[in-house]
Motif scaffolding. Structure first.
Motif, PDB file in Angstrom:
ATOM      1  N   GLY A 133       0.625  -1.373  -0.006  1.00  0.00           N
ATOM      2  CA  GLY A 133      -0.105  -0.040  -0.030  1.00  0.00           C
ATOM      3  C   GLY A 133       0.889   1.482  -0.024  1.00  0.00           C
ATOM      4  O   GLY A 133       0.224   2.344  -0.028  1.00  0.00           O
ATOM      5  N   LYS A 134       2.173   1.010   0.015  1.00  0.00           N
ATOM      6  CA  LYS A 134       3.110   2.308   0.053  1.00  0.00           C
ATOM      7  C   LYS A 134       3.498   2.674  -1.490  1.00  0.00           C
ATOM      8  O   LYS A 134       4.146   1.620  -1.763  1.00  0.00           O
ATOM      9  N   PRO A 135       3.546   3.787  -1.875  1.00  0.00           N
ATOM     10  CA  PRO A 135       4.162   4.021  -3.193  1.00  0.00           C
ATOM     11  C   PRO A 135       5.517   3.848  -3.066  1.00  0.00           C
ATOM     12  O   PRO A 135       6.458   4.228  -2.244  1.00  0.00           O
ATOM     13  N   CYS A 136       6.364   3.351  -4.130  1.00  0.00           N
ATOM     14  CA  CYS A 136       7.691   3.058  -4.166  1.00  0.00           C
ATOM     15  C   CYS A 136       8.078   2.760  -5.666  1.00  0.00           C
ATOM     16  O   CYS A 136       7.201   2.273  -6.396  1.00  0.00           O
ATOM     17  N   ILE A 175      17.652   8.973 -10.501  1.00  0.00           N
ATOM     18  CA  ILE A 175      17.300   9.356 -11.497  1.00  0.00           C
ATOM     19  C   ILE A 175      15.740   9.592 -11.550  1.00  0.00           C
ATOM     20  O   ILE A 175      15.330  10.298 -12.410  1.00  0.00           O
ATOM     21  N   SER A 176      15.081   8.751 -10.646  1.00  0.00           N
ATOM     22  CA  SER A 176      13.493   8.984 -10.630  1.00  0.00           C
ATOM     23  C   SER A 176      13.021   9.989  -9.869  1.00  0.00           C
ATOM     24  O   SER A 176      12.068  10.592  -9.913  1.00  0.00           O
ATOM     25  N   GLY A 177      14.264  10.322  -8.694  1.00  0.00           N
ATOM     26  CA  GLY A 177      13.580  11.293  -7.680  1.00  0.00           C
ATOM     27  C   GLY A 177      12.519  10.621  -6.540  1.00  0.00           C
ATOM     28  O   GLY A 177      12.158  11.367  -5.706  1.00  0.00           O
ATOM     29  N   ILE A 178      12.504   9.368  -6.711  1.00  0.00           N
ATOM     30  CA  ILE A 178      11.656   8.642  -5.742  1.00  0.00           C
ATOM     31  C   ILE A 178      12.343   7.927  -4.590  1.00  0.00           C
ATOM     32  O   ILE A 178      13.345   7.311  -4.854  1.00  0.00           O
ATOM     33  N   PRO A 179      12.300   8.506  -3.471  1.00  0.00           N
ATOM     34  CA  PRO A 179      12.841   8.148  -2.371  1.00  0.00           C
ATOM     35  C   PRO A 179      12.595   6.537  -1.656  1.00  0.00           C
ATOM     36  O   PRO A 179      13.680   5.728  -1.256  1.00  0.00           O
ATOM     37  N   ASP A 180      11.548   6.111  -1.685  1.00  0.00           N
ATOM     38  CA  ASP A 180      10.950   4.882  -1.180  1.00  0.00           C
ATOM     39  C   ASP A 180      11.361   3.951  -2.535  1.00  0.00           C
ATOM     40  O   ASP A 180      10.839   3.843  -3.574  1.00  0.00           O
ATOM     41  N   VAL A 181      12.187   2.680  -2.392  1.00  0.00           N
ATOM     42  CA  VAL A 181      12.544   1.639  -3.189  1.00  0.00           C
ATOM     43  C   VAL A 181      12.498   0.586  -2.309  1.00  0.00           C
ATOM     44  O   VAL A 181      12.116   0.185  -1.362  1.00  0.00           O
ATOM     45  N   LYS A 187      12.550  -3.400   1.704  1.00  0.00           N
ATOM     46  CA  LYS A 187      12.226  -1.875   1.536  1.00  0.00           C
ATOM     47  C   LYS A 187      13.243  -1.112   2.048  1.00  0.00           C
ATOM     48  O   LYS A 187      13.960  -1.673   2.835  1.00  0.00           O
ATOM     49  N   ALA A 188      13.506   0.013   1.176  1.00  0.00           N
ATOM     50  CA  ALA A 188      14.410   0.878   1.936  1.00  0.00           C
ATOM     51  C   ALA A 188      13.978   2.440   1.415  1.00  0.00           C
ATOM     52  O   ALA A 188      13.293   2.619   0.653  1.00  0.00           O
ATOM     53  N   THR A 189      14.846   3.538   2.138  1.00  0.00           N
ATOM     54  CA  THR A 189      14.433   4.764   1.707  1.00  0.00           C
ATOM     55  C   THR A 189      15.708   5.429   1.376  1.00  0.00           C
ATOM     56  O   THR A 189      16.739   5.278   2.268  1.00  0.00           O
ATOM     57  N   ILE A 190      15.839   5.857   0.281  1.00  0.00           N
ATOM     58  CA  ILE A 190      17.158   6.660  -0.081  1.00  0.00           C
ATOM     59  C   ILE A 190      16.988   8.265   0.178  1.00  0.00           C
ATOM     60  O   ILE A 190      16.296   8.638  -0.305  1.00  0.00           O
ATOM     61  N   SER A 191      18.193   8.480   0.719  1.00  0.00           N
ATOM     62  CA  SER A 191      18.201  10.056   1.153  1.00  0.00           C
ATOM     63  C   SER A 191      18.576  10.815   0.009  1.00  0.00           C
ATOM     64  O   SER A 191      19.068  10.460  -0.962  1.00  0.00           O
ATOM     65  N   GLU A 192      18.111  12.164   0.243  1.00  0.00           N
ATOM     66  CA  GLU A 192      18.681  13.195  -0.566  1.00  0.00           C
ATOM     67  C   GLU A 192      20.117  13.139  -1.030  1.00  0.00           C
ATOM     68  O   GLU A 192      20.686  13.385  -1.872  1.00  0.00           O
TER      69      GLU A 192
END
Length: 267
Positions: free
Chosen positions: A133-136, A167-173, A190-195
């Motif tokens: 349910g979480k966009p990624c 390249i996508s700008g999407i943090p949640d992968v 799951k992981a979150t990539i920082s700016e």
């Protein structure tokens, strides 16, 4: 020039290998069953999101290679690959944890980023959708071994996911890992990539391209046990001047390849 994650990672692993592949035209032969099966499996996943019978799609794609003289590991066979694949697809459907709306636009999505000096960076993202349910952003993997899950946060250091987030700008992968073993298993990681990670990767890309354009192709010897980078490199025969290894693993195409983006379709 158009660059990709495969090119950048190949150069960072061994500049000499990059020269053999992209400038001299030496490409690995499609002799590994697992590599080709992975492509077939991804097409079956696409069929599932397009509301088709994914098991039938897998059989149709893999059937084309039934008589291909692949290199199978001990205990592997064409039939075993198919059986494991169907089992994994059935598990994936039952789990129902991944949603990809508008699959015609969100599967194998091509993303291009403009770089300095007129260069471009291209990536093909397996899927942009939702996990639990979480966009990624989602990348499919087929393997015979489970991915490490500890320590917590380890996946956020994966360079491929960092690249795709950049390249996508999407943090949640996420990686969805289809493990082909005696008892098949699916991992949803799951992981979150920082700016800051995305900015660092961008700087790495620019630095690496600068080295490429300056013609720096020194070798990186990988023989230091137990890390045997050279042993698993398809270009080993060229470094050892071993015609038998070259003939077994490589095929030469004239000049540099301009189709490296196709590698983004392969894990």
């Amino acid at each position: 020039m158009t660059y990709s994650y495969t090119q950048i990672s190949n150069y960072l692993r061994c500049p000499r290998s990059y020269r053999y592949r992209y400038l001299d035209g030496w490409r690995e032969k499609d002799t590994r069953a697992a590599m080709v099966f992975g492509r077939c499996f991804e097409k079956a996943l696409a069929a599932y999101f397009e509301k088709q019978d994914c098991s039938v799609a897998l059989f149709k794609e893999w059937e084309a290679f039934r008589d291909t003289p692949f290199q199978y590991k001990k205990g592997e066979s064409w039939d075993r690959f198919l059986h494991q694949g169907v089992h994994l697809l059935e598990m994936f459907v039952r789990d129902d944890r991944v949603c990809v709306p508008c699959p015609e636009g969100n599967l194998q999505q091509k993303l291009i980023r403009k770089l300095a000096n007129g260069n471009e960076f291209v990536s093909y993202i397996d899927a942009i959708g939702e996990l639990d349910g979480k966009p990624c952003l989602i990348d499919w993997k087929t393997t015979t071994s489970r991915y490490s899950e500890e320590p917590e946060g380890l996946l956020s250091l994966d360079p491929q996911l960092i690249c795709y987030s950049w390249i996508s700008g999407i943090p949640d992968v996420a990686f969805v890992v289809f493990v082909r073993k005696q008892v098949p298993e699916i991992q949803y990681l799951k992981a979150t990539i920082s700016e800051e990670q995305r900015k660092e990767f961008g700087r790495l890309v620019e630095t690496t391209i600068g080295q490429l354009e300056s013609g720096q192709f020194s070798s990186h010897s990988g023989i230091r046990f137990p890390q045997n980078g050279c042993v698993s490199c398809s270009h080993l025969g060229l470094c050892l001047d071993n015609p038998q290894l070259v003939e077994a693993n490589l095929i030469r195409r004239p000049g540099a390849s301009d189709l490296d983006w196709l590698d983004e379709l392969v894990d």
